[in-house]
Scaffold this motif. Structure first.
Motif, short mmCIF file in Angstrom:
data_model
loop_
_atom_site.label_atom_id
_atom_site.label_comp_id
_atom_site.label_asym_id
_atom_site.label_seq_id
_atom_site.Cartn_x
_atom_site.Cartn_y
_atom_site.Cartn_z
N ARG B 26 109.50 19.94 101.90
CA ARG B 26 109.84 18.23 102.43
C ARG B 26 109.09 17.42 101.24
N LYS B 29 111.48 17.01 98.46
CA LYS B 29 112.81 15.94 99.09
C LYS B 29 112.18 14.54 99.01
N GLY B 37 106.06 10.56 101.07
CA GLY B 37 106.15 11.79 101.63
C GLY B 37 104.75 12.51 102.21
N ALA B 200 116.44 18.19 109.08
CA ALA B 200 115.72 16.98 109.19
C ALA B 200 116.46 16.11 110.38
N ALA B 276 114.95 22.14 97.28
CA ALA B 276 114.71 20.81 97.58
C ALA B 276 115.63 19.98 96.93
#
Lengths: 679, 309
Positions: B26, B29, B37, B200, B276
């Motif tokens: 995550r 990304k 993030g 997500a 990712a």
């Protein structure tokens, strides 16, 4: 004791129990309840006797043989129960014990509408003749009991004769099964022509007299004849309509064990009676197996009649058995008896497993149908709250048939995979057939899981989609008992897989082609190891690891979330009132898979709209979509049926009612016969 | 190092580090999207929070719904103990067979899909339907890609395969590469990543995995989320140990094990970064395009096995 049991006294002892059951239920046919108790308890007793008999015959290593002389030449009442026969008798009687017990409770809902006496009669005859099919050792006796089995099951298929489609299903079954008998007869006659005997022992001993071409001819006609009985695609068309038509406990016996008699004879002919095993026999059987397993499961996915769905799964599982059988034939042709044994053990193991879980699923499905009074699973939903035991049993059967560990279905699929892996290491053209078969088996497993999520979800989960579901009550005690026993068998057989494989290896090595072979690797209860450690598996360990993981996680959550409480609330409804129509249906569930494969399955779709204002078409009153996936293989039969109809019309022309013409026919026939004789 | 300690390491490796793998993916990304993030430790905090929340269960749900999270999580725990991770010493004949792992994955999927149907919500049902479609069509590619390695290695035990692949001759590189591509496709499908699923999203048109667990809350949601993370790390670790098997310890020495753990962590982190990157650079496919990709994986597997001499 064992000697007495395995003598003809023991054999005819349990057969006479079926006879008492058959005649007794006919005599009591005026009193429904009495006919039910007499018919089914004697069927259960007889099956129990047969179970003990075959189990003792299998484990004691003796092969009971007895012959009653008959008045006709070539036909003698020759019974020889070698390990292969004993194994199949054991499977048949194991399933029929529980199906008969189940019937004690299940048959009650036929009281007053149908004749219970005749049901008991045909059910007893059916089980007894199926047992005789597995033990007959003379081709003519075999054909007689084979016909008895076909006829008694035909009458069971049309038992609920007030529904027209059952009678139609019965006729289709009748025609197909007799086409099969014709081919079987042909293969026996060819065997007779080559060896001069109808006796299996003599045929086996005179294998040298059969030429390779003759062997191939015999094998192909046996494959067609017995293939029809097993329901292999494309010879399956009778199966999805006949199995659902019969009462559920009969469907369980038909789907669980009757179709296996075809497997029994294919093993008998392919490995015991025929010499000169050809490589292409195996290729043919593997191809049929791969096609049947994939198409069987796909049509099951498209089906929303619970019993037809299960019937298509029988076709799928017969396909899996054929994969093991085919690889065994290939290795036998390559003169590798050890590897052939592996394939044959896989096939026999899957035969046993499929009998157990398919009978379980038919019984549990039948219990549900008996309460909700429809086979259409779109009209179920939420039944798990009303029939918890049935639901649990169906769930266990569903996991077993999907090949999920730690149940028995996983082990036999694993063993079939191992047999196919051997072939994947061969040289190139042969190898690809095996690899494609491996892919087919892998996809079959995945699709079967999808199909049973659909079936279990649509029947037992979410909210009831019809009024009848909320009136359902749990099955009666005999039914629950039978289902619970079969469900525990799926776990027990999975757990003892190593031991059972060894026993099956003993069965398979009694075949002439495999005599003296030993299973490649070692097979014990704790661990199965194939081909010097190429693959090892321990079913007890898999079960133990899963249980430990479940225990650990249960403990963890119990500690972490000890203070948290659980409240119940409605399902999230996006602000609208939640109705059963919002749940996914079985058709909707499988729709995406069918759409993906529409080029092979060719689903049909008809939509109709009704308008309030037909002229202007602004305000629709109702819309309907009819989505169906008809069996594409039916198209193969249309030219045959058209040709038959035309031929019959032509033949009718010679029957013109003129006596002189008939006398002419007789004279012509005599003349031709004379000419032939003079030649 | 004592063998018992090594077994404990093997068993806790997947569940202990899987939230981190999710968090790391995550984070990477987020960087691609020019966001700051959350910390890679955020999934641990989420799980902790969920375990201490009260639960709401649908009144339509049966015991299947209540029991499924335990099965789904338990299966990942069992698989985590069976796959090759840090050492080739831990070869057991008991349960390391690749078919056992493939079919245990299927067992988890089976229960997950049942749980999705149990509450009678439209989302759950469609999620289950799509999940079973993807899972069914993935099976062939997954089995064939692993079978390629199995046939090359001469054993179906994955730890044995990992030990053997490192020593394969260069001639087999084509087969291994094709099998690797097939495995990646199957992995993305099994772990609900792009282009199959969007991990997500809660948009009903696109979700698969999230739709099935929509009705869960509290500790059962925690188990479901954690199980999904486990499955992600299981497939990542399988990818790295089977297709890049260099660096696994062959002895019980503490130094060798420590080095091998470090190498495994590095390899897994790199594969997370690769996933990712992939997720940030491609779009999700339409649901009816997915089977094409999955059949491609199967064909690649067929070719890979065909190429084995």
């Amino acid at each position: 004791m064992i000697t007495l049991l395995l003598s003809s006294t023991g054999f005819f002892g349990f057969l006479s129990l079926f006879l008492v059951g058959a005649l007794g239920s006919l005599l009591c046919m005026r009193r429904d309840a009495l006919a039910n108790y007499v018919g089914n308890s004697f069927a259960a007793l007889g099956s129990l006797g047969a179970l003990v008999f075959s189990f003792v015959a299998l484990t004691s290593g003796r092969a009971p043989t007895f012959t009653l002389p008959a008045a006709l030449p070539w036909l003698n009442f020759s019974i020889h129960i070698d390990p292969l026969s004993a194994f199949f008798m054991m499977v048949i009687s194991l399933i029929s014990v529980f199906c008969s017990i189940y019937a004690l409770g299940y048959v009650r809902h036929f009281y007053g509408t149908y004749n219970i006496g005749s049901l008991g009669f045909f059910f007893n005859v059916f089980i007894a003749s199926t047992l005789l099919v597995a033990s007959a050792h003379n081709a003519l006796l075999f054909l007689i009991v084979w016909e008895l089995m076909a006829l008694s099951s035909f009458f069971l298929v049309i038992y609920e004769h007030k529904q027209k489609e059952n009678v139609e299903a019965g006729y289709l079954y009748f025609i197909m099964t007799h086409t099969g008998t014709a081919f079987i007869l042909m293969s026996f006659l060819l065997l007779f022509r080559a060896t001069g005997s109808f006796d299996f022992d003599t045929i086996r001993a005179s294998g040298a007299m059969i030429s390779p071409l003759m062997a191939s001819l015999i094998f192909v006609s046996a494959l067609i004849g017995f293939g029809i009985k097993t329901g292999i695609i494309p010879l399956h068309i009778w199966l999805p309509s006949a199995h659902p038509a019969a009462p559920s406990h009969v469907s369980a016996v038909m789907s669980g064990v009757m179709i296996k008699t075809g497997i029994y004879m294919l093993v008998r002919i392919g490995f015991d009676l025929l010499p000169h095993t050809q490589l292409w026999w195996g290729f043919l059987v593997i191809t049929l197996g791969a096609v049947s397993s994939i198409f069987g499961v796909l049509y099951a996915l498209a089906e929303h009649d619970i019993k037809r769905l299960l019937a298509y799964h029988s076709i799928e599982n017969i396909g899996i058995i054929f994969l093991g059988l085919g690889s065994a034939l290939v290795f036998a042709a390559l003169n590798q008896p050890t590897l052939a044994l592996l394939g044959l053990v896989a096939a026999l193991f899957h035969t046993l497993n499929h009998a157990i879980f398919k009978a379980l699923l038919f019984l549990a499905g039948g219990a549900a149908v008996g309460q909700v009074h429809t086979r259409n699973i779109e009209r179920y939903g939420g039944l798990i709250r009303f029939m918890p035991v049935t639901a649990l049993c169906f769930l266990i059967g569903a996991m077993a048939i999907s090949g999920l560990p730690p149940f028995n279905g996983f082990f036999s699929e694993w063993l079939t995979f191992q047999a196919l892996f051997v072939g994947a290491a061969l040289s190139l053209p042969t190898k690809m057939l095996f690899v494609v078969a491996i892919a087919a088996l892998a996809y079959t497993g995945g699709l079967a899981a999808a199909c049973f999520v659909k079936a279990f979800g649509a029947i037992f989960l979410a909210r009831p989609r019809s009024e009848a579901v909320s009136h359902a009550v749990e099955a009666t005690f005999p039914m629950q008992f039978a289902m619970a026993m079969l469900a525990s068998l799926t776990v027990i057989v999975g757990f003892c897989a190593g031991k059972i494989s060894l026993m099956l290896a003993g069965v398979a090595t009694s075949m002439q082609a495999l005599s003296g072979a030993a299973l490649p690797g070692h097979f014990i209860l704790a661990e199965v190891s194939v081909r010097e450690g190429f693959a090892t598996l321990s079913m007890p360990a898999v079960l133990a690891v899963l249980l430990m993981a479940l225990g650990a996680i249960g403990l963890l959550t119990a500690i972490l979330s000890r203070k948290q409480c659980v409240t119940t609330g409605p399902t999230w409804d996006c602000g609208t009132a939640l109705t059963p129509r919002m749940e996914i249906t079985a058709t909707g569930f499988s729709h995406s898979i069918i759409v993906v494969l529409r080029s092979v399955l060719r689903p049909t779709r008809q939509s109709a709209v009704e308008y309030h204002d037909a002229a202007l078409r602004y305000f629709p009153k109702s819309r309907s979509v009819h989505f169906a996936t008809p069996d594409v293989f039916l198209a193969l039969y249309r030219p045959i049926s058209r040709g038959m109809t035309r031929l019959s019309a032509d033949v009718r022309r010679i029957q013109n009612g003129n006596v002189n013409a008939y006398i002419l026919y007789i004279a012509l026939t005599l003349l031709i016969l004379l000419f032939i004789l003079a030649w | 190092m004592h063998i018992t300690l090594l077994w404990i390491l093997q068993i806790v490796f997947i569940p202990a580090l899987s939230p981190f793998a999710i968090g790391l993916t995550r984070l990477i990304k987020a960087k691609f999207q020019n966001r700051k993030g959350a910390s890679p430790l955020q999934p641990y905090r989420d799980l902790w929070k969920l375990f201490h929340k009260d639960e709401v269960v649908s009144e339509d749900a049966s015991w299947i719904f209540a029991f499924a999270p335990y099965v789904v999580f338990g299966v990942t725990l069992a698989i985590g103990a069976m796959i090759p991770l840090v050492s080739t010493v831990l070869v057991t004949g008991l349960a390391g067979d690749f078919l056992v792992i493939v079919y245990l994955v299927a067992l988890g999927t089976f229960w997950l899909a049942l749980a999705g149907m149990d509450t009678g919500s439209a989302f759950g049902g469609f999620g289950s339907s799509r999940e079973m479609m993807v899972a069914a069509f993935t099976e062939g590619g997954l089995v064939l890609s692993l079978l390629t390695l199995v046939l090359l290695a001469g054993t179906t035990n994955l730890t044995g395969v990992a030990a053997a692949v490192a020593g394969l001759p260069f001639a087999d590189v084509a087969s291994v590469t094709l099998a690797g591509v097939a495995f990646v496709i199957a992995m993305l499908a099994e772990t609900s990543r792009y282009p199959f699923d969007n991990p997500a999203t809660h948009l009903e048109l696109t979700m698969i995995h999230e739709a099935m667990i929509l009705e869960y809350s509290g500790k059962r949601l925690a188990l479901m989320e954690w199980a999904a993370a486990n499955k992600y790390l299981i497939f990542i670790s399988l990818g790295t140990t089977l297709f890049f098997p260099w660096g696994m310890a062959h002895t019980l020495g503490t130094g060798a094990i420590a080095l091998s753990v470090a190498i495994l962590l590095l390899k897994d982190a790199l594969l997370c970064a690769a996933i990712a990157t992939l997720e940030s650079s491609i779009a999700k496919l339409r649901i009816f395009r997915l089977p094409d990709l999955l059949f491609t994986a199967c064909i690649l597997g067929l070719i890979a096995i065909g190429l084995i001499a």
